[in-house]
Design a protein around this motif. Structure first.
Motif, mmCIF file in Angstrom:
data_model
loop_
_atom_site.group_PDB
_atom_site.id
_atom_site.type_symbol
_atom_site.label_atom_id
_atom_site.label_comp_id
_atom_site.label_asym_id
_atom_site.label_seq_id
_atom_site.Cartn_x
_atom_site.Cartn_y
_atom_site.Cartn_z
ATOM 1 N N ARG A 1 10.737 -50.048 -7.277
ATOM 2 C CA ARG A 1 11.000 -49.374 -8.540
ATOM 3 C C ARG A 1 11.555 -50.362 -9.572
ATOM 4 N N SER A 2 11.032 -50.253 -10.760
ATOM 5 C CA SER A 2 11.493 -51.117 -11.842
ATOM 6 C C SER A 2 11.850 -50.272 -13.054
ATOM 7 N N THR A 3 12.690 -50.880 -13.898
ATOM 8 C CA THR A 3 12.998 -50.219 -15.160
ATOM 9 C C THR A 3 12.008 -50.697 -16.220
ATOM 10 N N ASN B 1 12.183 -45.463 -15.099
ATOM 11 C CA ASN B 1 12.002 -46.183 -13.841
ATOM 12 C C ASN B 1 10.725 -45.732 -13.159
ATOM 13 N N ASP C 1 11.674 -46.496 -2.511
ATOM 14 C CA ASP C 1 12.326 -47.775 -2.732
ATOM 15 C C ASP C 1 13.762 -47.560 -3.189
ATOM 16 N N TYR D 1 17.796 -49.375 -4.249
ATOM 17 C CA TYR D 1 18.558 -50.437 -4.891
ATOM 18 C C TYR D 1 19.831 -50.659 -4.125
ATOM 19 N N SER E 1 15.818 -53.408 -3.993
ATOM 20 C CA SER E 1 15.919 -54.333 -5.119
ATOM 21 C C SER E 1 17.361 -54.413 -5.571
ATOM 22 N N THR F 1 19.522 -52.939 -17.789
ATOM 23 C CA THR F 1 18.579 -53.366 -18.821
ATOM 24 C C THR F 1 18.999 -52.759 -20.146
ATOM 25 N N MET G 1 20.345 -49.118 -19.413
ATOM 26 C CA MET G 1 19.794 -48.272 -18.358
ATOM 27 C C MET G 1 19.722 -49.084 -17.072
ATOM 28 N N PHE G 2 20.121 -48.460 -15.995
ATOM 29 C CA PHE G 2 19.996 -49.112 -14.699
ATOM 30 C C PHE G 2 18.646 -48.774 -14.093
ATOM 31 N N ASN G 3 18.198 -49.642 -13.199
ATOM 32 C CA ASN G 3 16.925 -49.355 -12.567
ATOM 33 C C ASN G 3 17.059 -48.344 -11.432
#
Lengths: 502, 1154
Positions: free
Chosen positions: A443-445, A489, B852, B854, B929, B934, B952-954
């Motif tokens: 997952r990415s922002t 996200n 996924d 973090y 991750s 961001t 914002m956090f991922n």
């Protein structure tokens, strides 16, 4: 001299004809002649679904007892019961197609399937041997239109609310189109909003299966010709096809044009380029003639007996939707019959969204989640017009120039990862269907930047809808006003939808 | 349902009966047994002289015996021929136990087969069976009942053994245990008339025994001295003794106020006793409001006595007589010892009232019953027990005797009696439907029948009875009734009769005998001593009532039980043929107790109308069998009857009659006239399914034109809707009634049955080990509001499962397929079944919720196995990357719905799988991750504009969201181009770059913002790849408040590679809407900018590349163009050459002409 002159005229005419024959071809490169396809004023509204509901179908359907070959039937009990239908519906499917149960004159299994579908609010394509069309490929002439008309008038299943249309031959050859044309004509004449349902071959199928006479032309051109011939003859209101992009295990997004494993693929290439070309072909048809297209994605790799990852399945569904598909189908829901015992249906093992006995596999829950995401956005997508697609980040997809945009509306950039963006017009609003284009990514922002402040942005997806529900907010989106960028996200293959009011 | 209730009530009644039987201990008296006693009229209880134990221990104070190991004698007296002995046994060791009676000789020996002493005995075997022996040999043919169940330890068994020497020279032997009649046998074949030992013998059993009724009364006048006895008649009082010298003298009286009263005294016959001398006693004299004991209140027990009350007399010649007020002679008994002068006797007489209004009068002489009479309520008679409080005087009349007396004012336990009423629920069958020798007429009577079958009732159900008036012309013979016979029209030949069934014989002499399967099992007499007289009306009744595991067979005369026998031994509980046989007992039988009349409100009726019939009935009738008939022989109209509802079908007369309890009324004539009516012409032939529709068609009987028609439906247990067209749509199972109304005429209601579909609700595949409770599904709201029962039946595949039908639970044992069917039933709708096959497969383990993660994120994962499988172990296994993920062991609960929590410790990829019961799921890769912040900001902004900044956090969570809100923004470079106020970035007018940093807790992020020209180019992104020959549409944005005066697109590099077109403005477009179309003509780099009002935009750069298909087209086009050029060149050249040649030829021709 006159003869010589005439000769020159003839040569000139031949050259001109040749040039006209060459130039009208689409970017897909096929040569098409004598098309007579009417553009619909509007896309069909199915009477068996809500106007804004996207069709989602699982193929193979739920088997009846001793399904399969009548001469050597499988030794299975009937699975046509409420529990299995309920499970099918719970996964987010809304249409079911008859396959093993066939409604010739009357069939109790079809009756039960229609009744259960009606009770549960599902639509059901009746598979009637009298309209099968498959036995007429080749030399045998199909029944007359009058004969079909009379048969349909007397069909016993017409009054069921769940009756969605007729499921005729799956993956037909071009020789089957004449019969289908007659069936579709009488179906349109006698019903309103019911459709003729068939699923066209993928482009990588052997050419001889498209044309029984093995027309010796380029496979892709043959495929384009096959599709247009279907349109031209059958005059369908919906067009469905399959393309199992991840079936070639050598083809990856990182190496999209990898050669097919010759052991696996016997005809055309299964690779990302043809996947995109197919999407482009059906998008063009959809825009040219106002005919929606449904894409069939694979729920498992039936050549290798492996389940696809949730990300692979999601990516295939979401790139199709970004390209403008108006329906999703999965192959297979129930494992297709392979032998007479249910154990043998499991080859390759754990095939299908459910097992041979109907027990959910992991895929069931993955597909359920994907379908739930579709239901968040389907009202917008069903009422939007595709304007093209954009890639941000790595340009991994070999896009067709006709579909490619470099900007749409006020969307300036998408950062945070590789993004594949479907651009739509939604009653004057800009809609972006943004897919995380890195299939295996975590997952990415992501961040979508607009060229200037936009007055309103609505951000839709399942996570947001669930987040809202947990926080007591009765809406499926997050809303921003007067904003120049929005963050979100996404995992690999997943998608969000942005509805932008400039 | 009703059947269940009925059966439950019968069962309850049976249980109550059995409970009642168990309550019977000691001297408790059943009304039914009492009837038998009264029928024999000569039962005696002997107070045996104590107990003698040969190998046991006897408590002399109580006569109780313990540790019986061989046998124990309860005493003997040869003169005591008739005894009733009650003892209570309690076994500690179970073994054969034998009861001996009338054993002769001083030595009993053993009671086994080698026993040679004369006497009777009954051997009780531990498994509950009995033998009856006489003189050591089993007496074949003697009927023995049985106890329900085997002999048990630590249980009190009340054993009653009774023998009676009868006047016909036979011996009646009765043996009961806990009220169950084990033996009731009449021995007329060399009966053992003498008295003898009574003993209880053990053949392996060890028990204790308690005796009842063995104490001899001690009659001591001095002990009593009761002052209420007063010799104030002609007697004289000597101390407590009364001495009389003359006849017809009253000696005294006593008052009693209780329901039961016993008086004991001693009398001695005086010297002048004669054959007609008698002791007389009155009791129950209904003299009310007596408050003082004195002569006027004493009633003399004289013959001809006109007061109410009973009088008992004992004559010196042995006769005993019971009379009732008004000289109502009731019982004479002759065969008892006479007395003569000087003989002295202990006398006891008493009265006992019962709850049902009966009263028992008894007389004991020397402790033996001399007379027992039950006076029962019946028509015309009221037992004299119903007295008011205040006392009734009793007097003793002395005929020349000397009376000594003792008073017992207490009611002893022995005499305390309790009545238990048995309710018999036989259904009166009325007149027989099959005739025999006699023909029953319409009134249920048969006259002048001779010998043979009089009538029969084939196939009668259980609990049936017949009742009749009988009047016999003959003075001999018998009338025989067979009950529960298993053959039709059986001839009930006495002992030779081999059919199964019961027979009840009524003899002319008043005797009744009950046979079972040809064996004599019970005997009774009509009201003691009476015979059935000719030309006298009697009411006879026979019947049977089933009790759980037993049958009670009874016979009555004038509503008094003569036979009342409870048969527990292989009871013939089924129905069968009931027949009446005359053994030369000619006369008349009349089933009629009154003649009913049909009653209707109106004798006028229209065709197709209905009328309700009723009846009136004079005289006696206690049956409930009512049936109405149409006399088709005399009726001229067609009609039909459903219960009591008559419906006229055509015009004319209709004669109806009713049959009540087998008695028919006379005809009543109704007149039916043709009337117009509406009706429904079509009805469904089978029940409708909920959701189905059926269209009814209403019609008029006259066939006339229908002006108006409407339909209606009435919900009964089901429900449905009906529309104006008569289309009924079933909505709930059960029954509804449909009507049509045409021209205002409403039809009869048509009962329509509705059923519903049913399916097995949870018919999905099962997994081995899964336990599933089956349930069913029916459409919503489709069931009526009544009890629904469901049942499941396994059709196939039983070997794969375990099925508990009581709980409807299936346990899947092995892989296979089983098939089952569900059936539901309600009271008002039929069951509908569906068959479904359910496969069983190996359990599958899945892992849900994987996604996924973090670093720092906690995820809830759901390992699941098929529902219903008992989870014995469950975990998440890390296949690789163990240090990446932490599994919260405390969150592991053996439940499918409980997640296991995992927390990401560091970034990387971890492969996990779920394992439940040793079964593994597939493996999943989870990418962990790093958690990053961001800055959400538009990286391009126009000089002079502002924009908001946010972080914002991922990974989103409420905590991180809150953290993000507290982000602090600073500019780390390019402060000259912008400034930050709070979270707003404010750009100066100058173009440049600004680097922003956000600090959020332990995280930070930075972003670069390019402050660009006010001219914003849309339609292209920088450094874009553009396909050769494609076109790019360029538009621009300019601050809205600024008017666009000029706009130019300037190609800075690669001008030759593109063609730029300024697209014309539409009518309503402004200069700010200007667009440019850039066509990519050649591959290579292109740079351009847009200049608005002299302000330049950012410089855009893109690269044009060609793809192979386009190149191919170009090559083709060029080739084609060359071909065309060549052809045209050739063509033109040819034409020119041709023209030149023509000119030359023309010139040559001209020259030739010339």
């Amino acid at each position: 001299m006159t003869k010589i002159k005439r000769c020159y005229y003839l040569i000139l005419m031949a050259v001109l004809c040749l040039s006209f024959a060459l130039f009208p071809c689409s970017s897909n490169g096929a040569t098409l002649q004598g098309l007579n396809i009417a553009r619909r004023d509007k896309q069909i509204t199915y009477d068996f679904l809500d106007e804004n509901e996207m069709p989602i179908l699982g193929y193979v359907g739920i088997p009846n007892a001793n399904a399969g070959d009548a001469g050597n039937p499988a030794q299975n009990p009937s699975f046509i019961n409420r529990s299995n239908f309920q499970r099918y519906k719970d996964a987010g499917f809304n249409i079911l197609s008859g396959l093993y149960e066939r409604a010739t004159l009357y069939d109790p299994d079809v009756h039960k399937a229609l009744t259960l579908a009606e009770d549960l609010g599902l639509a059901y394509f009746v598979n009637d041997t009298l309209f099968k069309c498959e036995s007429y490929a080749g030399a045998v002439e199909s029944p007359s239109e009058e004969s079909y008309s009379e048969t349909l008038k007397n069909a016993w299943y017409l009054d069921y609310d769940a009756f969605a249309g007729l499921a005729v031959k799956d993956e037909p050859s071009a020789q089957d189109f004449d019969g289908m044309a007659k069936v579709n004509k009488v179906l349109k004449e006698q019903t309103d909003g019911k459709i003729l349902y068939t699923n066209l071959f993928p482009s990588y199928v052997e050419t001889y299966r498209l044309y029984l006479d093995q027309t010796p032309i380029d496979p892709w051109d043959a495929y384009v010709q096959y599709v247009y011939e279907f349109l031209n003859k059958v005059q369908p209101d919906v067009i469905a096809y399959d393309y199992y992009v991840f079936m070639n295990i050598d083809s990856t997004l990182e190496n999209p044009l990898a050669s097919s494993n010759p052991v696996d693929i016997v005809a055309g290439e299964v690779n990302l380029q043809e996947y995109i070309k197919s999407l482009s072909l059906f998008r063009k048809i959809s825009l040219d003639y106002n005919i929606p297209y449904w894409v069939t994605v694979a729920s498992y790799n039936h050549r290798h007996g492996e389940l696809f990852t949730a990300k692979q399945t999601a990516w295939t569904v979401n790139t199709s939707l970004a390209y403008g598909a108006k329906g999703i189908q999965y192959y297979t829901y129930w494992p297709s019959i392979d032998g007479t015992t249910m154990e043998s249906w499991q080859v390759p093992s754990r095939a299908g969204i459910v097992s041979a006995n109907g027990t959910p596999h992991d895929t069931y829950y993955q597909v359920k989640k994907i379908n739930e995401n579709i239901k968040i956005v389907d009202e917008i997508l069903m009422n939007s017009t595709s304007k093209g697609v954009i890639q941000f980040g790595k340009q991994t997809l070999p896009l067709v120039a006709e579909d490619t945009l470099y900007g749409y509306g006020l969307l300036g950039n998408v950062t945070g990862g590789d993004a594949f963006v479907g651009c739509f017009d939604y009653n004057g609003k800009d809609v972006y269907y943004i897919v995380n284009n890195s299939v295996n990514a975590g997952r990415s922002t992501f961040k979508a930047d607009f060229l200037t402040n936009v007055s309103n942005v609505k951000l839709y997806n399942l996570d947001i809808a669930q987040y809202n529900e947990e926080h007591g907010i009765d809406q499926d989106f997050l809303e921003y006003n007067d904003i120049s960028s929005v963050g979100f996200n996404l995992s690999g293959g997943d998608a969000i939808l942005l509805e932008v009011t400039r | 349902m009703k059947s269940i209730i009925r059966k439950s009530l019968i069962l309850l009644a049976g249980l109550l009966c059995i409970a009642g039987i168990f309550l019977f201990t000691g001297n408790r008296v059943y009304a039914d047994d009492a009837v038998i006693e009264s029928a024999y009229a000569k039962l005696y209880v002997n107070d045996l002289a104590g107990f003698t134990a040969d190998s046991a221990t006897v408590d002399p104070a109580t006569n109780n015996v313990t540790n019986v190991s061989a046998y124990g004698r309860f005493g003997y007296n040869d003169s005591y021929q008739n005894v009733e002995i009650t003892s209570i046994l309690n076994f500690s060791t179970i073994g054969n136990t034998t009861f001996i009676l009338r054993a002769q000789g001083d030595s009993l020996g053993t009671a086994g087969g080698g026993w040679t002493n004369s006497g009777y005995y009954i051997r009780w075997y531990p498994h509950g069976q009995f033998d009856f022996c006489k003189n050591g040999a089993v007496l074949q043919g003697a009927f023995l009942g049985s106890l329900p169940g085997s002999m048990a330890t630590d249980t009190d068994y009340t054993v009653v053994f009774k023998t009676v020497n009868k006047s016909d020279g036979s011996v009646q032997i009765t043996f009961t245990i806990n009220g169950y009649v084990i033996l009731d046998y009449n021995d007329s074949n060399s009966p053992l008339l003498e008295g003898g030992w009574y003993a209880v013998c053990s053949e392996g059993s060890v028990f204790s025994a308690r005796g009842y009724g063995f104490d001899s009364p001690v009659l001591n006048l001095a002990d009593v001295g009761d002052p209420i006895l007063s010799a104030n008649f002609s007697a004289t009082l000597d101390g407590d003794n009364v001495v009389t010298s003359g006849a017809n003298s009253g000696v005294g009286y006593a008052l009693y106020t209780d329901d039961s009263y016993t008086y004991k005294t001693t009398v001695t016959a005086s010297a002048n006793v004669s054959a007609s001398s008698a002791f007389s006693f009155t009791i129950g004299a209904n003299k009310t409001n007596v408050t003082e004991i004195n002569r006027p209140n004493v009633v003399d027990p004289l013959w001809g006595w006109s007061e109410t009350g009973y009088v008992l007399r004992w004559y010196a010649n042995g006769q005993r007589h019971l009379g009732r007020a008004g000289n109502d002679s009731m019982v004479y008994v002759w065969d008892f010892p006479t007395y003569s002068a000087g003989d002295s006797f202990d006398i006891e007489y008493g009265i006992t009232n019962f709850d049902d209004g009966s009263v028992r009068i008894h007389l004991k002489i020397d402790g033996n019953f001399a007379l027992i009479y039950f006076d029962r309520p019946r028509e015309g008679y009221t037992p004299l027990s119903l007295v008011e409080a205040g006392g009734q005087p009793s007097s003793i009349l002395n005929y020349a005797l000397v009376l000594t007396h003792s008073m017992d004012g207490q009611i002893t336990n022995d005499e305390k009696t309790e009545l238990q009423t048995l309710t018999l629920t036989s259904t009166d069958l009325g007149a027989p439907i099959s005739g025999g020798a006699g023909i029953f007429d319409k009134n249920g009577s048969v006259s002048n029948f001779g010998g043979g079958i009089v009538g029969a009732y084939p196939n009668v159900p259980e609990n049936s009875s017949i009742k009749m008036k009988a009047n016999f012309t003959a003075t001999a013979g018998n009338l025989v009734f067979t009950l529960a016979s298993q053959g039709t029209l059986d001839t009930p030949w006495g002992a030779g009769w081999t059919r199964r069934g019961y027979q009840i014989y009524y003899y002319a002499n008043g005797q009744t005998i009950l046979y079972k399967n040809g064996e004599h099992i019970c005997e009774g007499w009509a009201i003691g001593g009476y015979s059935i007289s000719p030309n006298t009306d009697y009411t006879l009744e026979v019947g049977s009532v089933n009790i759980d595991g037993a049958i009670r067979v009874y016979a009555k005369i004038d509503d008094i039980y003569i036979i009342n026998y409870l048969d527990y031994d292989d009871a013939l509980v089924g129905g069968g043929t009931m027949s009446i046989y005359s053994g030369g007992f000619a006369g008349k039988l009349d089933m009629a107790f009154g003649k009913p009349e049909v009653y209707v409100e109106s004798t006028q009726i229209d065709t197709n109308d209905e009328i309700t019939l009723g009846y009136t009935l004079d005289g006696q009738s206690d049956g409930d069998s009512v049936q109405y008939f149409i006399d088709n022989a005399t009726s001229t109209a067609q009609a039909e009857i459903d219960g009591s509802t008559l419906r006229a079908l055509s015009a004319g007369t209709i004669d109806v009659y009713v049959c009540v309890n087998g008695v028919y009324s006379d005809n009543l004539t109704l007149t039916a006239e043709e009337g117009e009516y509406s009706y429904i012409a079509n009805l469904p032939t089978s029940p409708l399914l909920v959701g189905d529709s059926f269209t009814f068609e209403g019609a008029l009987s006259s066939g006339e034109i229908v002006d108006s028609i409407s339909y209606s439906v009435e919900a009964i247990t089901g429900n449905a809707t009906i529309d104006d067209n008569g289309t009924l749509t079933a909505t709930r199972a059960g029954t509804v009634r449909v009507y049509v109304t045409i021209n205002g005429l409403k039809s009869e209601g048509y009962l329509i049955s509705i059923t519903t579909k049913v399916e097995v609700a949870n018919a999905t595949a099962m997994a081995v080990g899964e336990v599933r409770k089956l349930s069913y599904w029916t459409p919503e709201n489709s069931l009526p509001d009544e009890e629904i029962t469901e049942s499941y039946e396994i059709i196939d595949g039983e070997q794969y499962i375990t099925f508990n039908p009581l709980t409807s639970e299936i346990t899947a044992n092995s892989i296979g397929v089983f098939t089952l069917r569900v059936t539901i039933t309600g009271e008002s709708f039929s069951a509908v079944s569906a068959i479904v096959s359910i496969p069983i497969e190996a359990p599958i383990v899945t892992l849900q919720g994987v996604e996924d993660m973090y670093v720092g994120q906690t995820l809830e994962l759901y390992p699941k196995i098929n529902d219903g499988v008992d989870i014995t172990s469950k975990n998440i296994v890390i296949v690789s990357g163990e240090d990446i993920l932490d599994i919260d062991e405390e969150s592991i609960v053996f439940d499918n719905d409980q997640p296991i929590k995992v927390t990401a410790l560091k970034s990387g990829t971890v492969r996990i799988k779920a394992v439940i019961n040793g079964i593994e799921s597939k493996e999943f890769d989870v990418v962990v991750s790093p958690l990053q912040a961001t800055i959400i900001v538009n990286n391009n902004m126009i000089a002079g504009s502002t924009q908001n900044l946010s972080v914002m956090f991922n990974f989103q969570s409420d905590e991180l969201d809150q953290l993000a809100k507290n982000a602090v923004f600073t500019i780390t470079s390019g402060q000259e181009y912008a400034r930050i106020e709070g979270n707003t970035l404010i750009a100066n007018d100058e173009v440049g770059s600004v680097t922003i940093q956000a600090t959020v807790g332990d995280y930070s992020a930075s972003a670069t913002v390019n402050i660009t020209s006010a001219v914003i180019v849309a339609g292209i992104t920088n450094n874009q790849e553009v396909v050769l020959d494609s076109k790019i549409r360029i538009s621009f944005l300019f601050p809205e408040e600024s008017e666009v005066e000029s706009v130019e697109l300037v190609i800075l590099e690669g001008k030759s590679r593109v063609k730029v077109e300024r697209l014309p403005l539409e009518e309503d477009e402004l200069a700010s809407d200007q667009q440019f179309l850039i066509s990519a003509l050649d591959s290579g780099r292109v740079r351009f900018k847009l200049v608005v009002n002299g302000i330049s935009s950012e410089v855009f750069e893109f690269n044009i590349y060609e793809n192979t298909s386009t190149l191919y087209l170009y090559v083709l086009l060029i080739a084609f163009s060359l071909l065309v050029v060549i052809l045209l060149t050739v063509f033109i050249t040819t034409i020119i050459l041709s023209k030149k040649k023509n000119k030359k030829l023309a010139k040559e021709a001209s020259e030739d002409k010339q």
